[in-house]
Structure formats: C-alpha cells, structure tokens
Design an enzyme around this catalytic site. Structure first.
Site, mmCIF file in Angstrom:
data_model
loop_
_atom_site.group_PDB
_atom_site.id
_atom_site.type_symbol
_atom_site.label_atom_id
_atom_site.label_comp_id
_atom_site.label_asym_id
_atom_site.label_seq_id
_atom_site.Cartn_x
_atom_site.Cartn_y
_atom_site.Cartn_z
ATOM 1 N N ASP A 68 0.845 -1.204 0.000
ATOM 2 C CA ASP A 68 0.000 0.000 0.000
ATOM 3 C C ASP A 68 0.873 1.244 0.000
ATOM 4 O OD1 ASP A 68 -2.643 -0.678 -0.001
ATOM 5 O OD2 ASP A 68 -2.948 -0.447 2.149
ATOM 6 N N TYR A 70 1.954 4.809 1.631
ATOM 7 C CA TYR A 70 1.863 5.373 2.972
ATOM 8 C C TYR A 70 0.584 6.213 3.059
ATOM 9 C CZ TYR A 70 6.846 4.192 3.450
ATOM 10 O OH TYR A 70 8.056 3.533 3.514
ATOM 11 N N PHE A 81 7.810 2.286 -0.449
ATOM 12 C CA PHE A 81 8.769 2.497 0.635
ATOM 13 C C PHE A 81 9.397 3.890 0.649
ATOM 14 C CE2 PHE A 81 8.896 -2.185 0.055
ATOM 15 C CZ PHE A 81 8.497 -2.559 1.322
ATOM 16 N N HIS A 190 9.365 -9.155 5.780
ATOM 17 C CA HIS A 190 9.164 -7.734 5.492
ATOM 18 C C HIS A 190 10.087 -6.878 6.367
ATOM 19 C CE1 HIS A 190 6.950 -3.907 5.094
ATOM 20 N NE2 HIS A 190 6.460 -4.423 3.981
#
Length: 226
Positions: A68, A70, A81, A190
């Site tokens: 997704d 942020y 990221f 992750h």
C-alpha cells in the site's frame, strides 16, 4: 483523477493499454472519483503512476514490491517504501537503510526519497496505488491489484533476467505471476519492525542484486542517496 490512462509513461501504456478499457478500471475510476469527494486520497493524482513513469518498461532491471502507499499526509509519492525529502522516514524504510549499511557499508541517508533507485531501473511498485488518508489498506480489492498483477505478468512474459524482490508474505504471494525459468526471485520477511528481525536483517539483498546484475553484464545499482 479524472483521467487514468494519459498519466502513464508510453512504454507502459503499450504494455498495459488493454487494462484501461476493461470494466474493472472503469469501476476503479468511479470509486476514486467518489472517494475524493469525501476523503483525502494519497498520493496526489499526478503521482499515482510515478513508479511506471520513473522506470519505463524496457528500463526495469529490479522489481521491489510493496503493498500500500503510505497513508499519512505528504508521505506517499508513488514509489513503494519511498518518501520525499523533508518527510520523516517511516520505520520500514529506516530498516531498509539499516540493512543497506550492514550489507554494503553505506550509512543511512538524510532523506528517504528513492527516486534515484527508480531512475536506475528499480521498479518500486505497490500492489495498491492509492489509499485514503490515515486508513491503511482502504483501497485494497478495488481493482488496483488486478492492474499491478498484470504489470508483473507483462514484465515476466516480455522481459528476461529481471530480479524480483519479495519482502513479506503479501509480496511472496506474487511469485506465482513470475516465470522462474527466466527471472530471479529474492525473498525475505518484510522490513517492518514487526518482522525485520526474523530474516530481513541479514538478507543481503542489495549486494545480491548487484552480484546478479554483474553476472548478467548489466549496470549495477548505486544504492547511495545523495
């Protein structure tokens, strides 16, 4: 986001053009138009396809998959990221920089803008390309995953020797879309603080990517951010 298709780079428009005429995309557009009447949606419309626009289809060497955007104000700018200069680095990104330092000795940068990676051929692709402010996952299962899955399929089918980086169970589930006889897959937990200590730290993916690129006579990635 009154127009979806014209905002995407030409080589990607060629690869994914049929998707823009499919019913799910019309439904997705209608959902987003309605959503924007009542909520803030991130990233801004001009940056929804930023990953594609920064890394044209035939320039992709590495694919890093996120889930997704942020969902905090001013954070998302269309690259997984990544955050723009001046925005506080989120915890997963801080851990990515820690692993780069452990792996390659590159100290963490003063900002979290990964555009320079994208311009070197690292496709920083989220599975879902928009989100409602302060509501993680709010635009999942609205159609974006169909679109981004097709992007992965097209890269797998039309390109050779790509490196797919799958961090976490969500990203690892995308491995079924990738032809493993043609491409390399690197996977680990992750980089989130909840899972980084279970194998993301120490995965050495950044040096491994460059080793693989060298073996394929491709330009290596400079992971430093100026």
């Amino acid at each position: 986001m009154e127009q979806l298709s014209p905002a995407i780079e030409e080589s990607w428009k060629t690869a994914l053009g049929p998707e823009f005429t499919k019913p799910y995309m019309a439904d997705l557009k209608a959902f987003l138009l309605e959503e924007k009447k009542q909520n803030r949606v991130f990233p801004p419309g001009s940056l929804i396809f930023n990953a594609f626009n920064q890394t044209p289809f035939h320039s992709v060497k590495v694919v890093i998959l996120g889930q997704d955007p942020y969902h905090g104000y001013g954070e998302a700018h269309g690259l997984c990221f990544s955050v723009l200069e001046g925005v506080t680095k989120p915890p997963s990104l801080i851990n990515i920089f820690k692993e780069i330092e452990n792996d390659l000795g590159i100290p963490p940068p003063g900002h979290g803008n990964l555009t320079s990676w994208a311009m070197q051929g690292v496709l920083l692709l989220n599975a879902t390309l928009t989100v409602r402010e302060n509501q993680a996952g709010s635009h999942q299962n609205k159609g974006w995953e169909t679109f981004t899955d097709e992007a992965i399929r097209q890269l797998s089918a039309q390109r050779d020797g790509l490196i797919f980086v799958l961090w976490g169970k969500f990203a690892e589930a995308k491995a079924v879309l990738i032809d493993k006889s043609k491409h390399c897959i690197l996977s680990s937990p992750h980089p989130s603080p909840f899972s980084a200590s279970r194998g993301f730290f120490g995965c050495k993916h950044f040096s491994r990517i460059n080793e693989l690129l060298l073996q394929m006579n491709k330009q290596q990635i400079d992971w430093r951010l100026e």
